[in-house]
Design an enzyme around this catalytic site. Structure first.
Site, PDB file in Angstrom:
ATOM      1  N   ARG A   1       0.824  -1.212   0.000  1.00 14.36           N
ATOM      2  CA  ARG A   1       0.000   0.000   0.000  1.00 14.36           C
ATOM      3  C   ARG A   1       0.860   1.266   0.000  1.00 14.36           C
ATOM      4  NH1 ARG A   1      -3.290   3.126   4.151  1.00 14.36           N
ATOM      5  NH2 ARG A   1      -5.233   3.722   3.100  1.00 14.36           N
TER       6      ARG A   1
ATOM      7  N   ILE B   1      -7.263   7.810  -0.739  1.00 14.59           N
ATOM      8  CA  ILE B   1      -7.240   6.348  -0.733  1.00 14.59           C
ATOM      9  C   ILE B   1      -8.022   5.935   0.501  1.00 14.59           C
ATOM     10  CG2 ILE B   1      -4.983   6.347   0.429  1.00 14.59           C
ATOM     11  CD1 ILE B   1      -4.375   3.682  -0.888  1.00 14.59           C
ATOM     12  N   SER B   2      -9.027   5.082   0.327  1.00 19.23           N
ATOM     13  CA  SER B   2      -9.881   4.685   1.447  1.00 19.23           C
ATOM     14  C   SER B   2      -9.087   3.926   2.503  1.00 19.23           C
ATOM     15  CB  SER B   2     -11.025   3.794   0.950  1.00 19.23           C
ATOM     16  OG  SER B   2     -11.886   4.511   0.097  1.00 19.23           O
ATOM     17  N   GLN B   3      -9.634   3.870   3.702  1.00 21.79           N
ATOM     18  CA  GLN B   3      -8.955   3.111   4.748  1.00 21.79           C
ATOM     19  C   GLN B   3      -9.024   1.621   4.395  1.00 21.79           C
ATOM     20  OE1 GLN B   3     -12.135   4.809   7.432  1.00 21.79           O
ATOM     21  NE2 GLN B   3     -11.515   3.033   8.640  1.00 21.79           N
ATOM     22  N   PRO B   4      -8.000   0.860   4.747  1.00 21.98           N
ATOM     23  CA  PRO B   4      -7.941  -0.557   4.378  1.00 21.98           C
ATOM     24  C   PRO B   4      -9.155  -1.365   4.817  1.00 21.98           C
ATOM     25  CG  PRO B   4      -5.794   0.177   5.112  1.00 21.98           C
ATOM     26  CD  PRO B   4      -6.742   1.308   5.375  1.00 21.98           C
TER      27      PRO B   4
END
Length: 218
Positions: A39, A65-68
Protein backbone atom coordinates in the site's frame (compact mmCIF):
# COMPACT_ATOMS: atom_id res chain seq x y z
CA UNK A 1 14.26 -0.61 -5.52
CA UNK A 2 10.65 -1.80 -5.20
CA UNK A 3 11.82 -5.10 -3.71
CA UNK A 4 13.91 -3.43 -0.99
CA UNK A 5 11.11 -1.06 0.02
CA UNK A 6 8.65 -3.95 -0.20
CA UNK A 7 10.72 -5.99 2.23
CA UNK A 8 10.93 -3.06 4.65
CA UNK A 9 7.14 -2.89 5.04
CA UNK A 10 6.37 -6.62 4.97
CA UNK A 11 5.80 -6.83 8.74
CA UNK A 12 3.53 -3.77 8.66
CA UNK A 13 1.40 -5.36 5.95
CA UNK A 14 1.08 -8.58 7.91
CA UNK A 15 0.05 -6.66 11.04
CA UNK A 16 -2.56 -4.74 9.03
CA UNK A 17 -4.04 -8.01 7.75
CA UNK A 18 -4.15 -9.34 11.33
CA UNK A 19 -5.89 -6.16 12.52
CA UNK A 20 -8.53 -6.51 9.79
CA UNK A 21 -9.07 -10.14 10.74
CA UNK A 22 -9.56 -9.04 14.35
CA UNK A 23 -12.13 -6.51 13.08
CA UNK A 24 -14.18 -9.28 11.50
CA UNK A 25 -12.86 -9.80 7.97
CA UNK A 26 -13.10 -13.55 7.34
CA UNK A 27 -12.28 -13.94 3.63
CA UNK A 28 -8.76 -15.38 3.68
CA UNK A 29 -8.13 -14.44 0.04
CA UNK A 30 -8.86 -10.78 0.85
CA UNK A 31 -6.60 -10.87 3.91
CA UNK A 32 -3.83 -12.50 1.88
CA UNK A 33 -4.16 -9.86 -0.87
CA UNK A 34 -3.80 -7.08 1.72
CA UNK A 35 -0.80 -8.81 3.31
CA UNK A 36 0.89 -9.08 -0.09
CA UNK A 37 0.05 -5.69 -1.69
CA UNK A 38 2.46 -2.80 -0.90
CA UNK A 39 0.00 0.00 0.00
CA UNK A 40 2.91 2.39 0.65
CA UNK A 41 3.62 2.55 -3.10
CA UNK A 42 0.13 3.97 -3.73
CA UNK A 43 0.34 6.96 -1.36
CA UNK A 44 2.42 10.15 -1.61
CA UNK A 45 5.88 9.96 -0.02
CA UNK A 46 4.88 12.54 2.61
CA UNK A 47 2.34 10.14 4.17
CA UNK A 48 4.13 6.89 3.38
CA UNK A 49 4.92 6.32 7.07
CA UNK A 50 1.14 6.09 7.65
CA UNK A 51 0.48 3.67 4.78
CA UNK A 52 -0.38 0.72 7.03
CA UNK A 53 -2.62 2.57 9.45
CA UNK A 54 -6.32 1.81 9.06
CA UNK A 55 -7.02 5.32 7.81
CA UNK A 56 -7.88 7.18 4.62
CA UNK A 57 -5.04 9.27 3.16
CA UNK A 58 -4.92 12.10 0.59
CA UNK A 59 -3.54 11.17 -2.86
CA UNK A 60 -3.89 14.56 -4.61
CA UNK A 61 -6.46 15.98 -7.04
CA UNK A 62 -8.96 16.23 -4.18
CA UNK A 63 -9.08 12.42 -3.90
CA UNK A 64 -8.25 9.98 -1.12
CA UNK A 65 -7.24 6.35 -0.73
CA UNK A 66 -9.88 4.69 1.45
CA UNK A 67 -8.96 3.11 4.75
CA UNK A 68 -7.94 -0.56 4.38
CA UNK A 69 -10.91 -1.80 6.41
CA UNK A 70 -13.26 -0.24 3.82
CA UNK A 71 -11.40 -1.95 0.97
CA UNK A 72 -11.46 -5.26 2.85
CA UNK A 73 -15.20 -5.02 3.57
CA UNK A 74 -15.97 -4.04 -0.03
CA UNK A 75 -13.96 -6.93 -1.44
CA UNK A 76 -15.33 -9.47 1.02
CA UNK A 77 -18.88 -8.56 0.03
CA UNK A 78 -18.13 -9.35 -3.63
CA UNK A 79 -17.26 -12.98 -2.72
CA UNK A 80 -14.71 -13.28 -5.51
CA UNK A 81 -13.33 -16.74 -6.24
CA UNK A 82 -10.64 -15.94 -8.78
CA UNK A 83 -12.40 -16.56 -12.10
CA UNK A 84 -14.41 -13.32 -12.36
CA UNK A 85 -14.36 -10.34 -14.70
CA UNK A 86 -14.65 -7.22 -12.53
CA UNK A 87 -15.42 -3.62 -13.46
CA UNK A 88 -13.99 -1.00 -11.10
CA UNK A 89 -15.24 2.57 -11.35
CA UNK A 90 -12.70 5.00 -9.88
CA UNK A 91 -9.15 3.70 -10.19
CA UNK A 92 -7.95 6.43 -7.83
CA UNK A 93 -4.64 5.46 -6.25
CA UNK A 94 -4.70 2.03 -7.92
CA UNK A 95 -4.44 0.20 -4.58
CA UNK A 96 -7.90 -1.35 -4.75
CA UNK A 97 -7.19 -2.21 -8.39
CA UNK A 98 -4.09 -4.12 -7.31
CA UNK A 99 -6.09 -5.99 -4.65
CA UNK A 100 -8.74 -6.90 -7.22
CA UNK A 101 -6.05 -8.16 -9.58
CA UNK A 102 -5.11 -10.74 -6.93
CA UNK A 103 -8.73 -11.77 -6.35
CA UNK A 104 -10.22 -11.92 -9.87
CA UNK A 105 -9.23 -13.17 -13.33
CA UNK A 106 -9.60 -9.84 -15.13
CA UNK A 107 -10.07 -6.28 -13.90
CA UNK A 108 -11.34 -3.37 -16.01
CA UNK A 109 -10.79 -0.04 -14.26
CA UNK A 110 -12.18 3.36 -15.28
CA UNK A 111 -10.82 6.71 -14.01
CA UNK A 112 -11.69 10.27 -15.06
CA UNK A 113 -8.51 12.00 -13.80
CA UNK A 114 -5.60 11.39 -16.18
CA UNK A 115 -2.80 12.05 -13.67
CA UNK A 116 -4.20 9.49 -11.23
CA UNK A 117 -4.68 6.94 -13.99
CA UNK A 118 -1.13 7.39 -15.30
CA UNK A 119 0.34 6.98 -11.81
CA UNK A 120 -1.72 3.86 -11.11
CA UNK A 121 -0.69 2.30 -14.42
CA UNK A 122 2.95 2.99 -13.59
CA UNK A 123 2.76 1.34 -10.15
CA UNK A 124 0.89 -1.74 -11.39
CA UNK A 125 3.45 -2.11 -14.15
CA UNK A 126 6.21 -1.92 -11.50
CA UNK A 127 4.47 -4.69 -9.60
CA UNK A 128 4.19 -6.76 -12.79
CA UNK A 129 0.39 -6.94 -12.53
CA UNK A 130 -0.85 -7.84 -16.01
CA UNK A 131 -4.54 -8.70 -15.70
CA UNK A 132 -5.81 -5.11 -15.48
CA UNK A 133 -7.09 -2.92 -18.34
CA UNK A 134 -7.51 0.84 -17.87
CA UNK A 135 -9.83 3.40 -19.43
CA UNK A 136 -9.77 7.20 -19.06
CA UNK A 137 -13.36 8.39 -19.23
CA UNK A 138 -16.77 8.94 -17.66
CA UNK A 139 -17.17 6.18 -15.09
CA UNK A 140 -20.95 6.58 -14.95
CA UNK A 141 -21.09 4.98 -18.42
CA UNK A 142 -19.22 1.84 -17.32
CA UNK A 143 -17.15 0.06 -19.96
CA UNK A 144 -19.55 -1.56 -22.42
CA UNK A 145 -16.87 -3.17 -24.58
CA UNK A 146 -16.02 -5.91 -22.07
CA UNK A 147 -19.45 -6.45 -20.47
CA UNK A 148 -21.04 -8.43 -18.94
CA UNK A 149 -19.19 -8.35 -15.62
CA UNK A 150 -19.45 -10.75 -12.70
CA UNK A 151 -18.92 -7.89 -10.26
CA UNK A 152 -18.94 -4.10 -10.44
CA UNK A 153 -17.72 -1.89 -7.64
CA UNK A 154 -18.01 1.87 -7.49
CA UNK A 155 -15.51 3.92 -5.50
CA UNK A 156 -17.61 7.10 -5.47
CA UNK A 157 -21.13 8.01 -4.37
CA UNK A 158 -24.06 8.44 -6.75
CA UNK A 159 -27.53 9.92 -6.21
CA UNK A 160 -29.06 6.94 -8.07
CA UNK A 161 -27.72 3.85 -9.86
CA UNK A 162 -26.46 4.76 -13.36
CA UNK A 163 -28.35 2.55 -15.89
CA UNK A 164 -25.10 1.35 -17.50
CA UNK A 165 -24.16 -0.59 -14.37
CA UNK A 166 -27.34 -2.67 -14.42
CA UNK A 167 -27.05 -3.24 -18.16
CA UNK A 168 -23.41 -4.33 -17.91
CA UNK A 169 -23.85 -6.58 -14.86
CA UNK A 170 -24.02 -10.27 -15.73
CA UNK A 171 -26.63 -12.74 -14.49
CA UNK A 172 -26.01 -13.40 -10.79
CA UNK A 173 -23.53 -10.53 -10.76
CA UNK A 174 -23.01 -8.26 -7.76
CA UNK A 175 -22.85 -4.46 -7.77
CA UNK A 176 -21.50 -2.48 -4.82
CA UNK A 177 -22.31 1.22 -4.86
CA UNK A 178 -22.66 4.04 -2.30
CA UNK A 179 -26.00 5.83 -2.84
CA UNK A 180 -27.27 9.01 -1.23
CA UNK A 181 -26.36 12.65 -0.83
CA UNK A 182 -22.95 14.20 -1.54
CA UNK A 183 -21.93 14.20 2.12
CA UNK A 184 -23.48 10.98 3.40
CA UNK A 185 -24.45 7.71 1.74
CA UNK A 186 -25.52 4.11 2.29
CA UNK A 187 -23.50 1.30 0.74
CA UNK A 188 -25.80 -0.92 -1.34
CA UNK A 189 -25.17 -4.46 -2.57
CA UNK A 190 -27.25 -5.29 -5.63
CA UNK A 191 -27.48 -8.81 -7.09
CA UNK A 192 -28.95 -9.33 -10.56
CA UNK A 193 -31.44 -12.17 -11.12
CA UNK A 194 -32.88 -11.84 -14.64
CA UNK A 195 -34.96 -8.66 -14.64
CA UNK A 196 -35.06 -8.60 -10.84
CA UNK A 197 -32.57 -6.77 -8.63
CA UNK A 198 -32.04 -7.96 -5.09
CA UNK A 199 -30.94 -4.92 -3.08
CA UNK A 200 -29.36 -4.91 0.37
CA UNK A 201 -28.31 -1.94 2.51
CA UNK A 202 -24.91 -2.66 4.05
CA UNK A 203 -23.68 0.32 6.08
CA UNK A 204 -23.49 4.13 6.15
CA UNK A 205 -20.41 5.41 4.28
CA UNK A 206 -18.84 8.65 3.04
CA UNK A 207 -17.30 8.73 -0.44
CA UNK A 208 -16.36 11.43 -2.91
CA UNK A 209 -19.17 12.17 -5.41
CA UNK A 210 -19.42 10.14 -8.63
CA UNK A 211 -19.07 12.75 -11.37
CA UNK A 212 -20.28 12.29 -14.92
CA UNK A 213 -23.32 12.10 -17.19
CA UNK A 214 -25.34 9.79 -14.92
CA UNK A 215 -23.79 10.88 -11.62
CA UNK A 216 -23.59 14.32 -10.02
CA UNK A 217 -22.61 16.04 -13.29
CA UNK A 218 -19.11 17.29 -13.97
Amino acid sequence: MVNSIDHEFRGARRRLAELLQDQGIRDLAVLHAIAETPRHLFVPSGVRHRAYEDSALPIGNGQTISQPSIHARYLELLRLRGSERVLEIGTGSGYQTALLARLAAQVFSVERIATLLDKSKEILQQLEIRNVSFLLGDGTLGWRQYAPYDAILISAAAPTIPPAYIEQLGEGGRLLIPLGEREEQMLHLITKHGDNLEQEEIAPVRFVPLLGKDGWGS
